[in-house]
Design an enzyme around this catalytic site. Structure first.
Site, PDB file in Angstrom:
ATOM      1  N   ASN A 144       0.816  -1.210   0.000  1.00  0.00           N
ATOM      2  CA  ASN A 144       0.000   0.000   0.000  1.00  0.00           C
ATOM      3  C   ASN A 144       0.850   1.260   0.000  1.00  0.00           C
ATOM      4  OD1 ASN A 144      -2.693  -0.947  -0.010  1.00  0.00           O
ATOM      5  ND2 ASN A 144      -2.478  -1.613   2.105  1.00  0.00           N
ATOM      6  N   TYR A 244     -13.615   1.737   2.836  1.00  0.00           N
ATOM      7  CA  TYR A 244     -12.784   2.944   2.840  1.00  0.00           C
ATOM      8  C   TYR A 244     -13.597   4.199   2.504  1.00  0.00           C
ATOM      9  CZ  TYR A 244      -8.613   0.068   3.213  1.00  0.00           C
ATOM     10  OH  TYR A 244      -7.660  -0.813   3.664  1.00  0.00           O
TER      11      TYR A 244
END
Length: 421
Positions: A144, A244
């Site tokens: 990420n 998210y």
């Protein structure tokens, strides 16, 4: 077939190993190299990995090394699962943005930018060494922020595909609700990494019946609870956003929550200490239940399918991946990295056609893509002003006073990882 896992000392790795062992017919690995500079962790993880292979009768050989060049030599594919700065850096990413009234999260907002700045130069160095060792090797990025990191790799000309477990998690959840096999569920999944929506859930393939309205009608309360969003919002949107999206749709609420409890990084650090103790037990020969709380659910299945498809060993014909847009979403640049269903094979990932995207989602995607442009520029070239511009562009920041304060904090907390600082 030889695979290398860079970041092989991660506590995630036994999840990956378990998938390799169970799905060995899909991905017949002869040699697996775990590469990590942290030799103490690497030996604990490597020992458990060998025991898992042995218990499940996998004939492949698992070796460990802290020598990156030796580890990737001759590899057909290299999986990247890095965390530059470890959980300590993640804890800072999740806390100092709160001082400015902004979300503190490891991949989204100011914390996500900090992670990108630390990570992109390291990943590009690794990728160059992979290319020198074996120019034909595929790089599978699970590091990420996947979208920004994958774009950096692709722009530098590497054979790379980005991977996230959000889509496969939804696929498994929907399959359970519908009482069908996960392989029967095809997602109309659209967006950027960690900014995605399920706009359709189809049975049997891309042209199958869309049962998303049925899922929302019959399981909307469960989905809303899972996403921590009001049921009414899901009904009004008519789609299933990734979890998210709560950082965008309920930003101030999330900031208040985060200020009242320990960071997720602190929780994970404690789990990792317990997991590493377990991994050191010579009697343990399977992934422990605690690992399920660590995150990364179904990562192994997604990684096996992707590697198998890229290397020609079977796997899914279609898979949700991160790759170049190339006109798939006409409101984004061709070289934006998007997360959509793609046909995956020897030549890489080719996005499937996507139905016109509602402006409600397209607008946010375009905004975050602009931020990612500026974030990558800051990661590649450095400089306080580039950091400020990226933060000012991010929809979770957007005000110059916030951007100024966050810029100062980001640099102060990450100076040791930023060569230009």
């Amino acid at each position: 077939m030889k695979l290398a896992v860079v970041g092989g000392g991660s506590t995630y790795t036994p999840e990956l190993i378990d998938g390799f062992a169970r799905l060995r017919d899909t991905l017949p690995i002869e040699e697996l190299i775990l590469v990590d500079p942290a030799l103490d962790r690497l030996e604990l993880v490597g020992g458990l990995a060998r025991r898992i292979f042995a218990k499940q009768g996998h004939p492949g050989r698992i070796t460990t090394t802290d020598d990156l060049d030796a580890g990737v030599e001759g590899a057909d594919a290299v999986l990247l699962q890095l965390r530059v700065g470890g959980q300590a850096a993640r804890n800072e990413d999740e806390t100092w943005p709160l001082e400015c009234g902004c979300v503190g999260q490891e991949t989204t907002g100011a914390g996500g930018l900090a992670k990108a700045l630390r990570t992109v130069p390291v990943v590009l160095d690794i990728a160059e060494r992979v290319r020198r060792a074996n120019p034909d090797a595929w790089i599978i990025d699970f590091t990420n922020p996947v979208g920004i990191v994958t774009r950096a790799l692709l722009q530098a000309g590497h054979k790379a595909v980005g991977l996230c477990n959000v889509a496969i998690g939804f696929q498994r959840k929907f399959a359970g609700m519908l009482g069908v096999s996960p392989s029967d569920v095809h997602l109309d999944h659209v967006g950027l990494n960690h900014l995605t929506w399920e706009t359709g859930v189809r049975l049997g393939g891309p042209e199958g019946e869309n049962v998303l309205p049925k899922l929302l009608a019959e399981h909307g309360d469960t989905l809303a609870d899972t996403l921590r969003l009001p049921r009414d919002i899901l009904d009004r949107l008519g789609v299933v956003p990734s979890y998210y999206l709560r950082y965008f749709y309920a930003h101030d609420e999330v900031v208040r929550e985060l200020g009242t409890k320990p960071s997720r990084a602190a929780e994970v650090a404690e789990m990792e200490r317990e997991l590493l103790k377990m991994y050191g037990d010579p009697e343990l020969d399977e992934k422990p239940e605690l690992l399920a709380k660590r995150g990364g659910a179904y990562y192994s299945e997604a990684a096996v399918d992707l590697a198998a498809s890229l290397l020609g060993g079977g796997g899914s014909t279609y898979q949700v991946v991160n790759t170049y847009n190339r006109g798939t979403l006409p409101f984004l640049p061709d070289d934006a990295v998007i997360e959509v269903q793609a046909a995956v094979g020897h030549a890489g990932a080719t996005p499937l056609p996507v139905a016109p995207v509602d402006p409600l989602y397209a607008g946010l995607m375009a905004n975050v893509t602009a931020y990612e442009d500026l974030a990558l520029e800051a990661a590649l070239r450095g400089g306080r002003e580039r950091v400020f511009r990226a933060l000012l562009a991010h929809p979770l920041v957007g005000q110059y006073a916030y951007a100024e304060g966050l810029t100062d904090r980001l640099i102060a907390h990450n100076r040791e990882h930023l060569a230009w600082a």
